[in-house]
Design an enzyme around this catalytic site. Structure first.
Site, PDB file in Angstrom:
ATOM      1  N   ASP A  25     -21.144  35.586 -53.965  1.00 51.62           N
ATOM      2  CA  ASP A  25     -20.134  36.433 -53.520  1.00 51.62           C
ATOM      3  C   ASP A  25     -19.319  35.852 -52.412  1.00 51.62           C
ATOM      4  O   ASP A  25     -19.559  34.903 -51.849  1.00 51.62           O
ATOM      5  CB  ASP A  25     -20.456  37.994 -53.289  1.00 51.62           C
ATOM      6  CG  ASP A  25     -19.554  39.100 -53.925  1.00 51.62           C
ATOM      7  OD1 ASP A  25     -18.553  39.237 -53.289  1.00 51.62           O
ATOM      8  OD2 ASP A  25     -19.607  39.750 -54.681  1.00 51.62           O
ATOM      9  N   GLY A  37     -25.445  45.796 -59.820  1.00 50.09           N
ATOM     10  CA  GLY A  37     -25.725  45.686 -58.457  1.00 50.09           C
ATOM     11  C   GLY A  37     -24.849  44.984 -57.511  1.00 50.09           C
ATOM     12  O   GLY A  37     -23.975  44.318 -58.019  1.00 50.09           O
ATOM     13  N   LYS A  38     -25.101  45.190 -56.338  1.00 48.12           N
ATOM     14  CA  LYS A  38     -24.366  44.498 -55.267  1.00 48.12           C
ATOM     15  C   LYS A  38     -24.988  44.663 -53.926  1.00 48.12           C
ATOM     16  O   LYS A  38     -25.691  45.670 -53.759  1.00 48.12           O
ATOM     17  CB  LYS A  38     -22.793  45.204 -55.410  1.00 48.12           C
ATOM     18  CG  LYS A  38     -21.974  44.249 -54.760  1.00 48.12           C
ATOM     19  CD  LYS A  38     -21.463  43.297 -55.850  1.00 48.12           C
ATOM     20  CE  LYS A  38     -20.144  42.495 -55.246  1.00 48.12           C
ATOM     21  NZ  LYS A  38     -19.722  41.507 -56.553  1.00 48.12           N
ATOM     22  N   GLY A  39     -24.769  43.551 -52.923  1.00 48.71           N
ATOM     23  CA  GLY A  39     -25.441  43.787 -51.849  1.00 48.71           C
ATOM     24  C   GLY A  39     -24.885  42.847 -50.837  1.00 48.71           C
ATOM     25  O   GLY A  39     -23.804  42.160 -51.011  1.00 48.71           O
ATOM     26  N   ALA A  46     -27.617  47.645 -53.197  1.00 46.29           N
ATOM     27  CA  ALA A  46     -27.299  48.621 -54.191  1.00 46.29           C
ATOM     28  C   ALA A  46     -27.467  48.608 -55.780  1.00 46.29           C
ATOM     29  O   ALA A  46     -26.995  47.576 -56.220  1.00 46.29           O
ATOM     30  CB  ALA A  46     -25.707  49.094 -53.819  1.00 46.29           C
TER      31      ALA A  46
END
Length: 428
Positions: A158, A117-119, A72
């Site tokens: 993460d 952002g993140k994923g 994202a």
């Protein structure tokens, strides 16, 4: 300017809401305190892009499984997207969008030239061998190659990923690009372009902010008692620093429970989760507690540093700490925030307290771009300066507008993002 949502509207079962729902609610509350165009707020409720990919993996036995991966990208008005990649069975698109929103605010609060952002991949990494994780990571890097890059989107470790994961990711990306590009990810081992102090940074920043919060409310850190839920990288580093600076850490926990000594624990003698998994309850201490009970201890500072949604509408009335400093991402639900605000319990939010991770990731990115490595002392000095500057910016909003710490942090972030959007405009 829109009207703020009433704190009384928060529902008792609000802890079941997704990160996306919570992030949007927090945005709406902050927008009520900032003179910002409604169109900007509406744009910020949505990610710019959500990439969903299939990630096939050849297992060690020769069979093939296919996992779903996400990235994202929330907003890049201030710079490249920035945020972690997590490997966890519950990773999904909405979670990635919500967490990417928090990264946008976190970068803006720290005044970093990044967006959020993140994923991640919906997978249980504990069910994979190291070789399978490597193959999965390299294929994931290839699937995302067209939407990431050192000036586009810079992933980081993460939940369920680490420095080794980032090394494989960077190597796979670099092989396809035909040159070594260390700046495509952060959180790498220092030997291949990582920064000293990166792993400890979220815990260090949490400790710095806890120290400043204690001082702000007129207390001496050497007289302060601290409880830390979660003794992983964030919690352990925060606890060790606070002990070093004179605080009395009376309780810490891991997934199995907590140990408690009202006279103070010897924090340096307790292995972190990374050093020795689930070792907390094996230590000598007068009392053992559950992870729920540690949140209710009568201490000066409570640091929830484990997982999200642990302080909820069901237990917020039982939180007896003088100050809550969020080490984990999203440990306090929207409903619990309302209760703690009503009880005048200050909550210093995650987007400020644990922002040391993304801040030192920024330092790593700079080092990679400039091909110049900083010493650990330089990193820690720069981190201290950035954290104190951000603390002062948020504190100024708390005092000027009589806001909660969370609302004030969002006001700082939203003001910066809105100004950047106003200057750049909307094209076409």
């Amino acid at each position: 300017m829109s009207s703020p949502p009433s704190q009384q509207e928060a529902e008792p079962d609000e802890e079941l809401d997704s990160a996306l729902v919570t992030a949007r609610r927090q945005l709406e509350r902050a927008a009520a305190h900032v003179d910002v165009d409604d169109g900007v707020v509406e744009r910020l409720k949505h990610a710019t892009r959500v990439e969903q990919v299939s990630v096939p993996l050849e297992r060690d036995d020769g069979s093939v499984d296919v996992f779903t991966g996400y990235r994202a990208q929330h907003d890049d008005v201030r710079g490249p997207y920035k945020g972690g990649l997590r490997y966890h069975p519950e990773v999904n698109a909405d979670e990635c969008v919500g967490l990417s929103m928090w990264m946008t605010w976190k970068c803006a609060v720290m005044d970093l030239p990044f967006g959020g952002g993140k994923g991640g991949i919906a997978v249980n990494p504990k069910a994979l061998s190291e070789e399978e994780i490597e193959r999965l990571t390299r294929r994931f890097a290839e699937e995302l190659r067209y939407v990431i890059g050192p000036t586009t989107d810079v992933p980081a470790p993460d939940m369920g990923t680490d420095a080794q994961t980032m090394a494989w990711f960077m190597d796979a990306y670099s092989m396809q690009q035909g040159e070594t590009i260390p700046g495509v990810v952060t959180g790498k081992p220092p030997v291949i372009g990582g920064s000293y102090g990166r792993e400890e940074a979220p815990g260090r920043s949490t400790a710095i902010i806890a120290r400043e919060a204690v001082d702000y409310y007129g207390d001496d850190l050497e007289d302060a008692t601290v409880a830390v839920q979660g003794f992983g990288s964030v919690g352990a580093n925060a606890a060790r620093l606070l002990e070093e600076w004179g605080a009395t850490v009376v309780a810490v926990s891991d997934v199995n429970g907590a140990i408690y000594d009202p006279d103070g624990l010897d924090i340096r003698s307790i292995p972190t989760h990374e050093e020795e998994p689930e070792a907390v309850l094996e230590q000598d201490a007068p009392e053992t507690l559950t992870n729920a009970e540690i949140l209710e201890l009568d201490v000066d500072v409570l640091i929830p540093a484990a997982v999200g949604n642990v302080i909820t509408a069901d237990n917020a009335d039982d939180v007896a700490a003088g100050i809550v400093v969020e080490g984990a991402n999203g440990p306090t639900t929207f409903a619990a925030d309302a209760i703690l605000e009503e009880r005048d319990v200050p909550v210093v939010p995650d987007i400020l307290a644990n922002a040391g991770g993304v801040t030192v990731s920024y330092f790593e990115w700079l080092q990679d771009i400039n091909r110049r490595k900083w010493s650990l002392e330089e990193v820690n000095e720069e981190l201290e300066a950035k954290m104190l500057a951000a603390w002062d910016d948020v504190r100024a909003e708390v005092e000027a507008k009589d806001l909660t710490w969370r609302d004030a942090a969002y006001v700082v972030a939203l003001s910066r993002i809105a100004e950047a959007k106003a200057k750049r405009g909307l094209w076409p």
